[in-house]
Enzyme design. Sequence first.
Site, short mmCIF file in Angstrom:
data_model
loop_
_atom_site.label_atom_id
_atom_site.label_comp_id
_atom_site.label_asym_id
_atom_site.label_seq_id
_atom_site.Cartn_x
_atom_site.Cartn_y
_atom_site.Cartn_z
N LYS A 51 21.57 12.76 23.89
CA LYS A 51 21.15 13.51 22.84
C LYS A 51 19.88 14.24 23.40
O LYS A 51 19.81 15.59 23.08
CB LYS A 51 20.67 12.87 21.62
CG LYS A 51 21.99 12.25 20.73
CD LYS A 51 21.68 11.26 19.70
CE LYS A 51 22.78 10.84 19.03
NZ LYS A 51 22.45 9.71 18.12
N GLN A 95 17.81 5.89 15.88
CA GLN A 95 19.18 5.67 16.50
C GLN A 95 19.56 4.12 16.00
O GLN A 95 18.71 3.05 15.84
CB GLN A 95 18.93 5.36 18.08
CG GLN A 95 20.35 5.16 18.47
CD GLN A 95 21.20 6.14 18.40
OE1 GLN A 95 20.94 7.47 18.60
NE2 GLN A 95 22.51 5.80 18.01
N ASP A 118 20.05 13.38 10.64
CA ASP A 118 21.31 12.34 10.49
C ASP A 118 22.09 12.52 9.37
O ASP A 118 23.08 12.18 8.97
CB ASP A 118 20.89 10.99 10.82
CG ASP A 118 21.24 10.63 12.17
OD1 ASP A 118 22.03 11.24 12.88
OD2 ASP A 118 20.50 9.61 12.66
#
Length: 291
Positions: A51, A95, A118
């Site tokens: 990412k 994460q 997200d």
Amino acid sequence: MSEIIDGNATAKAIHEELKAELAQLKFDRPPCVAFIRVGEDPASVSYVKKKGRVAGEIGIESRLHVLPESTSQDELNALIDTLNADDNVDAVLIQAPLPKQLNERDTFNRVRADKDVDGFSNANLGFLCQEDQRAFVACTPAGIMELLDRAKVETKGKRAVVIGRSLIVGKPMALLLMKKGADATVTVCHSRSENMKEICAQADILIAAVGRPNTVSADMVKDGAVVIDVGINRVPSTETKSGYRLVGDVDFKNVEPKCSKITPVPGGVGPMTVAMLMKNTLKAYKGHMKA
Ligand code: NAP
């Protein structure tokens, strides 16, 4: 023979589009995404690295905060609060999976809605349900909608079956497919579903997000269906240096000849998740810089 939907190529095209869009924007700082990784889970290390690399290629600044495996909820919350309050940070990504002492739901809900790229917070899932444009949509289902769109798959009036009901994939996927404009008729299956084979065999669009190899066999797929394989499973292999290879949830070899279009694993949905993260970060940035 079916058409293999190329997630790598589609994601790359999106990266180029985002890069071009960013080059047109004349704000006095670049977009910035902050990644929080707790512990050293190898998959998480690799995902965050990827990412960060893609962000850099597009022109998005990224910051990586690595916390020890033993981090407490208070310590994690303190970092999230700091990043929420930092005007130079547009996006905050934690994460998953998190170590057991940390509560994922509370953690995701703590991220400010306008930085929650997200899309896992209650605020953004609520916006998605309300079909509110402010929603940051979870990247994997958003990436699948983009893949379907770019592969010219008609969803309107079609029967879509989603296998899996997680907050990260299955639930938002179902919401996106049934949303006005997408207009699919959606059925969601899970581990307690009865007659799953019969239900799946009716699908024009079949989306598997389970995490178990060979969950979708050829007899579960209607001739000409579009099959999207979200699963990422490591299976032992003597043919790779690492000793494993990645497979999806679909028995690709036997399903592929039956369907009209199918995503491979790897190289299907996975790269689109990263592309959508970048798209969401740019959306957050534009919102902040115009505010
Ligand atoms: P998850 O939270 O474990 O959810 C799995 C879902 O599958 C659950 O709803 C579960 O049902 C259902 N399920 C389990 N066994 C089943 C069975 N035998 N038949 C029908 N349904 C079954 O997983 P997730 O986070 O949604 O991820 C799913 C897969 O996608 C994983 O392989 C993950 O690695 C992958 N993934 C890929 C990407 C990407 O970018 N490509 C992104 C995210 C996830 P219950 O709810 O009843 O337990």
